[in-house]
Design a protein around this motif. Structure first.
Motif, PDB file in Angstrom:
ATOM      1  N   TRP A 146      62.392  30.527  16.949  1.00 21.64           N
ATOM      2  CA  TRP A 146      63.003  31.307  17.939  1.00 21.64           C
ATOM      3  C   TRP A 146      63.499  32.821  17.262  1.00 21.64           C
ATOM      4  O   TRP A 146      64.058  33.510  18.367  1.00 21.64           O
ATOM      5  CB  TRP A 146      64.373  30.612  18.434  1.00 21.64           C
ATOM      6  N   GLY A 147      63.040  33.171  16.224  1.00 20.00           N
ATOM      7  CA  GLY A 147      63.605  34.560  15.852  1.00 20.00           C
ATOM      8  C   GLY A 147      62.772  35.442  16.507  1.00 20.00           C
ATOM      9  O   GLY A 147      63.712  36.669  16.551  1.00 20.00           O
ATOM     10  N   VAL A 148      61.531  35.498  16.940  1.00 18.41           N
ATOM     11  CA  VAL A 148      60.904  36.487  17.413  1.00 18.41           C
ATOM     12  C   VAL A 148      61.267  36.845  18.819  1.00 18.41           C
ATOM     13  O   VAL A 148      61.755  38.016  19.080  1.00 18.41           O
ATOM     14  CB  VAL A 148      59.320  35.934  17.613  1.00 18.41           C
ATOM     15  N   ILE A 149      61.858  36.031  19.471  1.00 17.31           N
ATOM     16  CA  ILE A 149      62.417  36.205  20.747  1.00 17.31           C
ATOM     17  C   ILE A 149      63.945  36.778  20.527  1.00 17.31           C
ATOM     18  O   ILE A 149      64.325  37.603  21.456  1.00 17.31           O
ATOM     19  CB  ILE A 149      62.666  34.942  21.602  1.00 17.31           C
ATOM     20  N   ALA A 150      64.370  36.266  19.554  1.00 17.58           N
ATOM     21  CA  ALA A 150      65.779  36.874  19.643  1.00 17.58           C
ATOM     22  C   ALA A 150      65.868  38.066  19.018  1.00 17.58           C
ATOM     23  O   ALA A 150      66.965  38.979  19.588  1.00 17.58           O
ATOM     24  CB  ALA A 150      66.496  35.814  18.386  1.00 17.58           C
ATOM     25  N   GLN A 151      64.815  38.539  18.333  1.00 19.33           N
ATOM     26  CA  GLN A 151      64.796  40.076  17.845  1.00 19.33           C
ATOM     27  C   GLN A 151      64.656  40.974  19.097  1.00 19.33           C
ATOM     28  O   GLN A 151      64.765  42.397  19.104  1.00 19.33           O
ATOM     29  CB  GLN A 151      63.602  40.391  16.875  1.00 19.33           C
ATOM     30  N   LEU A 152      64.292  40.539  20.367  1.00 21.15           N
ATOM     31  CA  LEU A 152      64.065  41.312  21.519  1.00 21.15           C
ATOM     32  C   LEU A 152      65.335  41.709  22.000  1.00 21.15           C
ATOM     33  O   LEU A 152      65.414  42.626  22.956  1.00 21.15           O
ATOM     34  CB  LEU A 152      62.940  40.641  22.313  1.00 21.15           C
ATOM     35  N   PHE A 153      66.209  40.726  21.948  1.00 23.22           N
ATOM     36  CA  PHE A 153      67.532  40.926  22.690  1.00 23.22           C
ATOM     37  C   PHE A 153      68.583  40.661  22.042  1.00 23.22           C
ATOM     38  O   PHE A 153      69.877  41.411  22.581  1.00 23.22           O
ATOM     39  CB  PHE A 153      67.434  39.617  23.668  1.00 23.22           C
ATOM     40  N   ILE A 154      68.684  40.605  20.675  1.00 23.77           N
ATOM     41  CA  ILE A 154      69.959  40.658  19.650  1.00 23.77           C
ATOM     42  C   ILE A 154      69.596  41.595  18.597  1.00 23.77           C
ATOM     43  O   ILE A 154      68.547  41.481  18.176  1.00 23.77           O
ATOM     44  CB  ILE A 154      69.793  39.266  19.313  1.00 23.77           C
ATOM     45  N   GLU A 155      70.842  42.171  18.398  1.00 26.55           N
ATOM     46  CA  GLU A 155      70.659  43.146  17.042  1.00 26.55           C
ATOM     47  C   GLU A 155      71.443  42.514  15.895  1.00 26.55           C
ATOM     48  O   GLU A 155      71.532  43.103  14.869  1.00 26.55           O
ATOM     49  CB  GLU A 155      71.217  44.388  17.487  1.00 26.55           C
ATOM     50  N   ASN A 156      72.346  41.656  16.115  1.00 25.77           N
ATOM     51  CA  ASN A 156      73.081  41.002  15.150  1.00 25.77           C
ATOM     52  C   ASN A 156      72.415  40.126  13.995  1.00 25.77           C
ATOM     53  O   ASN A 156      71.557  39.298  14.462  1.00 25.77           O
ATOM     54  CB  ASN A 156      74.149  39.995  15.895  1.00 25.77           C
ATOM     55  N   ASP A 157      72.556  40.384  12.845  1.00 27.19           N
ATOM     56  CA  ASP A 157      71.602  39.748  11.818  1.00 27.19           C
ATOM     57  C   ASP A 157      71.786  38.209  11.528  1.00 27.19           C
ATOM     58  O   ASP A 157      70.814  37.494  11.527  1.00 27.19           O
ATOM     59  CB  ASP A 157      71.611  40.619  10.400  1.00 27.19           C
ATOM     60  N   TRP A 158      72.817  37.967  11.732  1.00 25.21           N
ATOM     61  CA  TRP A 158      73.330  36.603  11.619  1.00 25.21           C
ATOM     62  C   TRP A 158      72.635  35.603  12.690  1.00 25.21           C
ATOM     63  O   TRP A 158      71.995  34.654  12.439  1.00 25.21           O
ATOM     64  CB  TRP A 158      74.788  36.306  11.243  1.00 25.21           C
ATOM     65  N   THR A 159      72.918  36.221  13.796  1.00 28.28           N
ATOM     66  CA  THR A 159      72.059  35.510  14.823  1.00 28.28           C
ATOM     67  C   THR A 159      70.674  35.109  14.775  1.00 28.28           C
ATOM     68  O   THR A 159      70.124  34.448  15.183  1.00 28.28           O
ATOM     69  CB  THR A 159      72.682  36.120  16.251  1.00 28.28           C
TER      70      THR A 159
END
Length: 221
Positions: A146-159
């Motif tokens: 899910w990391g690829v999708i997370a990087q499209l919407f989230i900037e927080n590194d931990w998340t």
């Protein structure tokens, strides 16, 4: 009874059925030793090709001769030690937690079941290496997570690291854990799901936390 790793991976229900009846499995010690060797080899390969050395590379280029070789050697040995620790923790900690919560099976038999999830996670680590070599993709950007999708919407590194920890391999492990716990424990399905989710969320959270820590800065500050 003879322990068959690959057959158990593809036919978990059949293995768990025989696992409940069998008193002794042959060659278990060999498989556990092989897991530790495989973990050391995979993480050692990580260190050999430079995975995980991003924070250290700046220091490496300022070193010369024997000092440089020793630093690289220590980093390589550290990665091997990390691989051995990785296997040991994943093999023993979940087995101990299951044994403390359930007590319906011996600790040794729970360790045997845990061999399968550890092997799956080592396959995941190998996949990370292949993705980095062929595509230059870090583990948290794997298309299998899910990391690829997370990087499209989230900037927080931990998340990003947390969601990057949730991969197809992790879901495979959770499926294995669900089947094994349902086979061992006299628990409702929702209780088994709660135990598995709690354990895995804790593991993903720790993975994300360690990924955000700059150990090089801590050591040399």
């Amino acid at each position: 009874m003879k322990f068959r790793l690959f057959r158990g991976l593809w036919e978990p229900s059949d293995f768990l059925g025989s696992w409940k009846e069998a008193e002794v499995f042959i060659h278990i010690r060999r498989h556990i030793i092989a897991l530790f060797l495989l973990g050391g080899l995979i993480f050692g390969l990580n260190g050999w090709i430079g995975i995980g050395s991003e924070y250290w590379s700046g220091q490496f280029v300022t070193l010369h001769g024997l000092t440089y070789d020793l630093q690289r050697l220590f980093f390589f040995l550290g990665r091997i030690l990390l691989g051995l620790s990785y296997v040991g923790v994943l093999l023993l900690v979940p087995s101990l937690l299951y044994w403390m919560l359930i007590r319906d099976a011996s600790f040794k038999k729970l360790v045997i079941v845990q061999i399968f999830p550890v092997f799956i996670l080592l396959i995941e680590q190998l996949a990370f290496i292949l993705l980095l070599i062929w595509q230059g993709i870090n583990w948290y950007s794997s298309p299998l997570s899910w990391g690829v999708i997370a990087q499209l919407f989230i900037e927080n590194d931990w998340t990003i690291y947390f969601l990057g920890s949730i991969s197809i391999f992790k879901l495979w492990v959770m499926y294995w854990q669900f089947l094994s716990l349902r086979s061992v424990a006299q628990l409702k399905w929702w209780a088994v799901v709660a135990i598995i989710l709690t354990l895995n969320i804790a593991f993903w959270s720790l993975t994300a936390m360690f990924a955000t820590i700059n150990f090089h800065q801590l050591l040399y500050s």
